[in-house]
Scaffold this motif. Structure first.
Motif, mmCIF file in Angstrom:
data_model
loop_
_atom_site.group_PDB
_atom_site.id
_atom_site.type_symbol
_atom_site.label_atom_id
_atom_site.label_comp_id
_atom_site.label_asym_id
_atom_site.label_seq_id
_atom_site.Cartn_x
_atom_site.Cartn_y
_atom_site.Cartn_z
ATOM 1 N N CYS A 241 0.833 -1.137 0.097
ATOM 2 C CA CYS A 241 -0.037 -0.045 0.003
ATOM 3 C C CYS A 241 0.862 1.364 0.123
ATOM 4 O O CYS A 241 0.616 2.325 -0.690
ATOM 5 N N GLU A 242 2.053 1.192 0.782
ATOM 6 C CA GLU A 242 2.968 2.228 0.807
ATOM 7 C C GLU A 242 3.527 2.401 -0.539
ATOM 8 O O GLU A 242 3.673 3.869 -1.118
ATOM 9 N N LEU A 243 3.846 1.366 -1.330
ATOM 10 C CA LEU A 243 4.344 1.637 -2.897
ATOM 11 C C LEU A 243 3.340 2.126 -3.828
ATOM 12 O O LEU A 243 3.698 3.269 -4.496
ATOM 13 N N ILE A 244 2.088 1.905 -3.485
ATOM 14 C CA ILE A 244 1.041 2.299 -4.277
ATOM 15 C C ILE A 244 0.665 3.677 -4.062
ATOM 16 O O ILE A 244 0.842 4.623 -5.038
ATOM 17 N N ASP A 245 0.702 4.227 -2.897
ATOM 18 C CA ASP A 245 0.775 5.647 -2.540
ATOM 19 C C ASP A 245 1.778 6.285 -3.394
ATOM 20 O O ASP A 245 1.620 7.416 -3.746
ATOM 21 N N LEU A 246 3.136 5.820 -3.064
ATOM 22 C CA LEU A 246 4.203 6.456 -3.924
ATOM 23 C C LEU A 246 3.795 6.821 -5.421
ATOM 24 O O LEU A 246 4.300 7.929 -5.713
#
Length: 355
Positions: A241-246
């Motif tokens: 999810c952090e990667l997607i947010d980035l």
């Protein structure tokens, strides 16, 4: 008539949960049924004099105790449906049918990307499955590709003349069969949707979210910004999810992660979407494919056997290639790829000389 035992003490989420809930709601009234259920499974127990529910806490000791309990209570003439992929630890007196849904148990697929806890569990279950398959009388799967994988795993064939082979039957089922078809017979009307595409899936590595997001980044570089809805649990898949947010921030992607939904809300989500995109690299069944088709949604999916087992998608792609996925999205949206700027020999040499 003997009793029906349903051993589902390791099922509490995902597609297995949806199928189990459907199964429990349709237990035969003429047969006494016993269901061993995970204590984490949040459902209302069937209210019937013919149904007994035994809750089992998720620990090694309690589950072994439940397995031993089965040896004491299953009699000749009873049927035991093992609904959580694994055959019983101990040989049982009744007929044992194992319903296999987890393809990780059948193929030596890499477990990289999983947490150490999940790796340990899947490794243990692979060992358990291979060691205790002899305790099953019959296996049930939902697709031809799963049957093939299971037969290879256990060295089985369709030849039962030797007396040593175990039947593997294909019995696909869902909680609702209405509206299912291999392909859309009528093209859906153009309408305004909340989302151009949805992907209903958890965040395990084989669900292939990273390649899908990479495809959306490629689309953004080409000034194409289709909306995409995801259903990821931030608590269970924080890194993803952090990667997607980035990536959303970097490329101004039109992506929304609405989190885990109840099954009823998932069905509503299908009604506000333009299409289902499904880049998973392998599945035992792919329930969202069925549900999307029932909702009349076009499907863009991996060009893999598990997809063609259940439907003919409106678009397909190589799930290992973000370029392939991006091109499939463009084709579906009616965006044509420009032709290659071909040169003749003279033009090629001119470009070389220009440097």
């Amino acid at each position: 008539m003997g009793k029906l035992f349903i051993n589902a003490m390791n099922v509490h989420q995902g597609g297995g949960r949806a199928l189990l809930v459907a199964l429990l709601s349709d237990l035969p009234s003429t047969t006494k049924s016993v269901a061993l259920l995970d204590s984490r499974l949040l459902i209302s127990a069937p209210s019937s004099d013919t149904v007994y529910i035994k809750r089992v806490r998720p620990s090694v000791i309690t589950r072994l105790q439940a397995e031993w309990w089965l040896t004491k209570n299953v009699r000749s003439g009873d049927t035991v449906l093992c609904f959580g992929n694994l055959p019983p630890v101990f040989k049982l007196a009744g007929r044992v049918v194992v319903f296999v849904q987890n393809k990780y148990l059948l193929e030596n697929t890499s477990l990289s990307g999983f947490s150490w806890k999940t790796k340990f569990r899947l490794t243990l279950e692979r060992f358990w499955f291979g060691l205790k398959a002899k305790n099953a009388d019959q296996f049930v799967v939902q697709t031809l590709s799963m049957k093939t994988a299971l037969q290879l795993r256990l060295g089985l064939t369709d030849n039962l003349n030797s007396g040593n082979e175990k039947p593997v039957d294909i019995l696909p089922f869902t909680n609702d069969v209405i509206g299912y078809q291999r392909k859309l017979l009528v093209k859906p009307n153009v309408k305004l949707n909340d989302y151009d595409f949805i992907y209903v899936a958890s965040g395990e590595p084989h669900k292939n979210h990273r390649t899908l997001i990479e495809a959306w980044c490629l689309l953004a570089k080409d000034h194409c910004f289709p909306s995409l809805c995801l259903t990821l649990d931030r608590a269970h898949f924080p890194d993803l999810c952090e990667l997607i947010d980035l990536k959303i921030s970097q490329f101004i992607l039109n992506i929304e992660n609405i989190g885990v939904l109840s099954h009823d809300k998932v069905l509503v989500l299908y009604t506000v979407a333009g299409a289902l995109v499904y880049p998973s690299t392998f599945e035992s069944f792919g329930l969202p494919l069925i549900e999307a088709r029932q909702a009349g949604l076009p499907v863009l999916a991996s060009e893999l056997d598990y997809v063609r087992d259940v439907l003919d998608p409106e678009g397909s792609f190589d799930p290992s290639s973000a370029i392939s996925i991006a091109r499939a999205i463009k084709r579906f949206m009616g965006i044509e790829e420009p032709p290659l700027p071909l040169l003749d020999a003279k033009g090629f040499l001119n470009q070389i000389l220009i440097g």
